[in-house]
Motif scaffolding. Structure first.
Motif, mmCIF file in Angstrom:
data_model
loop_
_atom_site.group_PDB
_atom_site.id
_atom_site.type_symbol
_atom_site.label_atom_id
_atom_site.label_comp_id
_atom_site.label_asym_id
_atom_site.label_seq_id
_atom_site.Cartn_x
_atom_site.Cartn_y
_atom_site.Cartn_z
ATOM 1 N N UNK B 582 0.869 -1.179 0.000
ATOM 2 C CA UNK B 582 0.000 0.000 0.000
ATOM 3 C C UNK B 582 0.902 1.224 0.000
ATOM 4 N N UNK B 583 0.275 2.383 -0.063
ATOM 5 C CA UNK B 583 1.036 3.626 0.002
ATOM 6 C C UNK B 583 1.706 3.944 -1.327
ATOM 7 N N UNK B 584 2.730 4.799 -1.247
ATOM 8 C CA UNK B 584 3.400 5.248 -2.459
ATOM 9 C C UNK B 584 4.010 4.096 -3.248
ATOM 10 N N UNK B 585 4.419 3.029 -2.558
ATOM 11 C CA UNK B 585 5.024 1.902 -3.256
ATOM 12 C C UNK B 585 4.003 1.219 -4.158
ATOM 13 N N UNK B 586 2.727 1.359 -3.832
ATOM 14 C CA UNK B 586 1.685 0.717 -4.619
ATOM 15 C C UNK B 586 1.076 1.667 -5.637
ATOM 16 N N UNK B 587 1.002 2.959 -5.278
ATOM 17 C CA UNK B 587 0.272 3.897 -6.133
ATOM 18 C C UNK B 587 1.168 4.890 -6.848
ATOM 19 N N UNK B 589 3.838 8.304 -6.052
ATOM 20 C CA UNK B 589 3.724 9.379 -5.069
ATOM 21 C C UNK B 589 2.301 9.892 -4.950
ATOM 22 N N UNK B 590 1.828 9.939 -3.703
ATOM 23 C CA UNK B 590 0.444 10.334 -3.479
ATOM 24 C C UNK B 590 0.374 11.091 -2.159
ATOM 25 N N UNK B 591 -0.705 10.841 -1.396
ATOM 26 C CA UNK B 591 -0.902 11.601 -0.166
ATOM 27 C C UNK B 591 -0.779 10.714 1.066
ATOM 28 N N UNK B 592 -0.582 11.353 2.210
ATOM 29 C CA UNK B 592 -0.505 10.619 3.464
ATOM 30 C C UNK B 592 -1.816 9.873 3.720
ATOM 31 N N UNK B 593 -2.957 10.552 3.534
ATOM 32 C CA UNK B 593 -4.234 9.861 3.794
ATOM 33 C C UNK B 593 -4.436 8.664 2.885
ATOM 34 N N UNK B 594 -3.951 8.760 1.646
ATOM 35 C CA UNK B 594 -4.077 7.605 0.749
ATOM 36 C C UNK B 594 -3.308 6.428 1.317
ATOM 37 N N UNK B 595 -2.098 6.709 1.812
ATOM 38 C CA UNK B 595 -1.273 5.658 2.388
ATOM 39 C C UNK B 595 -1.961 5.062 3.619
#
Ligand SMILES: Cc1cc2nc3c(=O)[nH]c(=O)nc-3n(C[C@H](O)[C@H](O)[C@H](O)COP(=O)(O)OP(=O)(O)OC[C@H]3O[C@@H](n4cnc5c(N)ncnc54)[C@H](O)[C@@H]3O)c2cc1C
Ligand code: SF4
Lengths: 191, 695
Positions: B582-587, B589-595
């Motif tokens: 999950x998090x940036x490794x999956x998506x 670079x994104x947001x903290x809430x996404x992670x």
């Protein structure tokens, strides 16, 4: 064939075991709150009534009548029906687990169902032949199921209606049952 | 007489013989526990549990499909005895409790009564909901009537209130409610609940990637129940202090108050509640489910890893975090600068998660110091990979590797570790995202005289948050728009940056993303004098863990074109069954809430995996979708009340220090702001107004 049609109409509508003969009222009131339960119960009754009708007819003709001890009919029928239900339960559990799971709790509950007993006794009283007894049991059972399902449908609707407090639940159920019974009375003219 | 006795005995004998033979022939092995369990159920055969009779329910318990509390009418002792038979220690079985989703809302003008209808169910059938709102509580009290334990009543506000002490968690109220307002769940079920299309959700809760129940905590703040508010947030978000500071709050974009007025300052309220907890100095206790005895390895101590660890721990699993940096926090510590998220705050927040019993090791790099093989050998049942996106893209221009040339993450993490960097007096940051803005503002605080931001497009296209851009303008950062760097130059071959050359651009045709493509203007080379250049044009995950891990299984882990880990966005499963991400490794670079949302979603899949269940997506999952009728386009009767302004430090003070720029709302202002919330989609009948329509 005509005979059987008459028998069918008479057993299902005119002499409906629930609404005309007032047998089996406890499951009628107890399992009619939800459609699902009503359908389960109806299936189990069809199954057991036919089996019981068969067996008791045989017991009556080949044991009680030949030994001339007809006065033991009621007692022996109770015993036979109870064992039969137990047997069927075990058989189903092993051989047809799906049907067993479907009928579930309703199967053993019927052991004490007076409608089943009533049908067996009527079969003898009316002096039906073997096949007539078989058909009559089936038709009575269908009549039972029909009445139960109609009643369950009505009760589900009534649940949504505004019923005065003192009449809620079983009271209004009994009133409704009476009214269905009255309407079934109309079939009396048919045969 | 004699013959009749003989006959009955004979018949009875025959029957019992037949039955005893039958029981041998038709013998089906039954777990002896089924009978024991059945003996401890109520025995009413009422079917309310959803099974055909008590024996069927007992079978389900023994199969492990149902909890010991399956029977809706058995009492606490009964449940405990069943738990004991099942080998679960008495009392450790998680007990479910009724929980009211609806906190009530503004009242519909009147209660509508049609003929005889007096039940919620009938109302729902007749109108497919209710007159004013398709979603909220109808308030006619079917749940109250359904409860056999007198635990539910319709409160003064017209929605059900549950008495926790009386509630046995039987589920009768939930079955009676046609609107899913009242629900019966165990702690684990509550933690693993994800937004569904059929849920009564306000627009903000639908938009939040972590799926926080926004109106609920706002209502709790309004009522002064700050602890409860923090608990509500923590059900979904283990890092409220952090999010309260750095979240770009996508929820506020959908806020319905914004249709008629300014949106509610949701994130400020979150910060208010969580700061209240921190400043009170006392941690609010966090409940965990009973220990499951399963071990999970979490790789990476960023928000996704912390979120997964937090929720898995609360589900009763044993979690160990492995982190390559000296301390936990990921980008929160090494990316986001001190003036936006003070380390002290972060420290306090992370300690709260570790205090639940989460173990952590730092300075160990996955794929280098240890690998998948060693985790499996050490008895970990599942592995979560949340390594983030730490590899900076480079521009690929001449002179980038000279002294004075930095990349964004590298620069920020070194600066936050307190390394002495030789930066000179003037600097340029290349890029237009949040990382670039953070680099520029950090440079300013490190004492540089002049900081430029060089971006290919115009201000309108900058991906960074508007607030951040505005703040950096205020602080005196100079923006150079429509510029594309071509090379870095040094003086007298000293291999130290002293100038940057760029081409001016103009906007051409829109590209695939709908933004107008910048095109270079021939011969427009311009030069700026700078000593430091930071390139912050995006990151991708560092896949060293895959390349260096000798474990054969690792070759099965597939990466995408962007170096992110191949995954199913609904379940966050990867190409290895016991590895989740999950998090940036999956998506990317994104947001903290996404992670954070991703961490919880992965926790759900891991929990299913550990229980040997099939990992299926959430039914009718709402992820990234909206419930159409809840996004109403008009909100009549709203009188504009401007949102409370966030207090911030003065520009002169802030550029000379790393002190936090944004300050927290005061209690009075927080109440004022909380009162602006409309409590959307929670409109109920007014219990005090007389009924309308024919009676
Ligand atoms: C400068 C900057 C500013 C940002 N500002 C905001 C903002 O204001 N608001 C917002 O919502 N988001 C912001 N973000 C984005 C946000 O920080 C990330 O989306 C978020 O941190 C992703 O979390 P993660 O857990 O996936 O990864 P990370 O936070 O990157 O954590 C990954 C962790 O894994 C560790 N790790 C990596 N490789 C290994 C390995 N092989 N072995 C062991 N450990 C390893 C890393 O050291 C790190 O601790 C910002 C990002 C940056 C770079
Ligand atoms: S007004 Fe309140 S409930 Fe409605 S969207 Fe905004 S914050 Fe959410």
């Amino acid at each position: 064939m005509g005979d059987f049609t008459v028998l069918a109409v008479s057993c299902i509508f005119v002499n409906n075991i629930l609404l005309a003969q007032f047998l089996g009222n406890c499951p009628f009131l107890g399992t009619s709150k939800k459609m699902e339960t009503a359908v389960g119960m109806a299936m189990a009754v069809v199954f057991v009534m036919v089996m019981a009708g068969l067996i008791t007819w045989i017991v009556d003709h080949y044991l009680l009548k030949t030994l001339d001890i007809e006065y033991l009919r009621t007692v022996s029928f109770i015993l036979v029906i109870a064992s039969l239900v137990q047997f069927v339960e075990m058989f189903l559990k092993k051989s047809i687990p799906a049907l067993y799971a479907g009928l579930g709790i309703f199967l053993p509950l019927i052991t004490t169902n007076c409608a089943v007993m009533g049908v067996c006794l009527i079969n003898i009283k009316e002096e039906y032949t073997f096949f007539q007894a078989l058909a009559a049991s089936l038709f009575y059972a269908i009549g039972f199921g029909l009445a139960l399902i109609i009643f369950a449908g009505l009760r589900e609707r009534i649940d949504l209606a505004r019923v005065p407090k003192p009449l809620q639940d079983t009271s209004i159920g009994l009133v409704t049952a009476g009214m269905i019974s009255l309407s079934f009375f109309a079939f009396k003219g048919m045969v | 007489m004699i013959e009749s006795i003989l006959f009955m005995v004979g018949l009875g004998g025959c029957a019992s013989l037949v039955l005893s033979f039958a029981s041998k022939i038709f013998y089906v092995y039954e777990d002896p526990r089924i009978e024991l369990v059945e003996a401890n159920l109520a025995g009413a055969n009422c079917g309310a549990c959803g099974f055909t009779g008590c024996s069927a329910a007992a079978e389900a318990v023994v199969r492990g499909d149902e909890p010991p509390s399956v029977c809706v009418i058995s009492n606490k002792e009964g449940v405990e005895r069943v738990a004991e038979i099942m080998g679960m220690e008495a009392g450790t079985a998680e007990s479910p409790h009724a929980y009211n989703m609806c906190e009530g809302g503004d009242r519909a003008t009147n209660r509508y009564r049609y003929l005889g209808i007096q039940s919620c169910k009938a109302m729902a059938v007749m109108f497919g909901g209710k007159r004013d709102c398709h979603i909220g509580c109808i308030g006619l009290g079917d749940c109250v009537r359904a409860c056999n334990f007198n635990a539910v009543r319709i409160g003064p506000k017209g929605y059900p209130v549950v008495n926790d002490d009386k509630c046995v968690g039987c589920g009768a109220c939930q079955k009676a409610c046609p609107k899913d307002i009242i629900e019966v769940r165990t702690l684990s079920e509550k933690i693993l609940k994800f937004n569904q299309l059929s849920d009564p959700l306000a627009p903000c809760s639908q938009t939040c990637p972590a799926e926080i129940d926004v109106p609920r905590y706002i209502a709790q703040i309004r009522q002064g129940q700050y602890k409860e508010a923090v608990r509500t947030i923590r059900m979904r978000n283990p890092l409220p202090l952090t999010c309260g500071r750095v979240c770009p709050h996508p929820c506020e974009e959908e806020c319905r108050r914004g249709v008629e007025d300014e949106p509610v300052s949701i994130n400020q309220l979150k910060r208010f509640a969580s700061d209240y907890e921190m400043n009170s100095g006392k941690r609010i206790p966090i409940k965990c489910a009973p220990d499951s005895g399963r071990k999970i390895a979490v790789i990476g101590g960023g928000p996704s890893g912390l979120s997964a660890a937090f929720f898995l721990r609360r589900l009763g699993h044993q979690v160990t975090i492995f982190e390559s940096m000296p301390k936990l926090g990921g980008m929160l510590r090494y990316g986001i600068p001190e003036y936006r998220l003070p380390k002290k705050v972060l420290e306090w927040e992370i300690q709260g998660i570790l205090d639940l019993g989460v173990e952590s090791f730092t300075y160990v790099k996955f794929g280098v110091d240890f690998g998948l093989g060693s985790l499996v050998a050490a008895g970990y049942n599942a592995v979560f990979i949340g390594v983030g996106a730490w590899k900076d893209y480079s521009l690929g221009i001449e002179g980038e590797d000279m002294e004075g040339g930095f990349t964004g993450i590298d620069f920020l993490s070194r600066a936050s570790k307190g390394e002495e960097l030789d930066l000179g007096k003037r600097a340029a940051v290349i890029g237009g995202g949040n990382t670039a803005v953070d680099c520029a503002r950090t440079l300013l605080r490190l004492g540089l005289e002049k900081v430029y931001m060089i971006y290919r497009r115009t201000r309108a296209e900058m991906p960074a948050n508007e607030v951040e851009i505005a703040a950096s303008e205020e602080e005196g950062i100079e923006f150079v728009f429509l510029a594309s760097p071509t090379r870095l130059l040094d003086k007298d071959n000293s291999k130290r940056v002293c100038r940057i050359e760029y081409l001016k651009m103009q906007l051409g045709e829109p590209d695939a993303s709908g933004r107008r493509r910048p095109e270079p203007i021939e011969g427009s080379e311009t030069v700026l004098d700078v000593d430091t250049v930071v390139t912050a044009i995006g990151q991708s995950p560092d896949s060293v863990f895959k390349e260096r891990d000798p474990h054969a299984r690792m070759t099965e882990l597939e990466l995408t074109r962007w170096n992110t880990i191949e995954n199913d966005p609904e379940t966050l499963t990867t190409t290895i069954p016991y590895v989740f991400t999950a998090g940036d490794a999956a998506t990317g670079p994104s947001l903290v809430v996404d992670a954070i949302g991703g961490g919880r979603r992965a926790a759900r899949s891991i929990d299913l995996f550990l229980k040997g269940k099939k990992i299926e997506p959430v039914k009718e999952s709402l992820q990234n979708k909206r419930i159409p009728e809840s996004i109403f386009s008009r909100v009549p009767g709203v009188e504009p009340v401007p949102r409370v302004r966030m207090p911030e430090r003065k520009v002169e003070d802030r550029i000379n220090s790393f002190d936090e720029v944004d300050l927290v709302l005061g209690e009075q202002n927080a109440h004022k702001e909380a009162n602006r919330c409309l409590n959307c989609c929670r409109l109920c009948y007014n219990p005090d107004k007389p009924a309308m329509g024919p009676v």
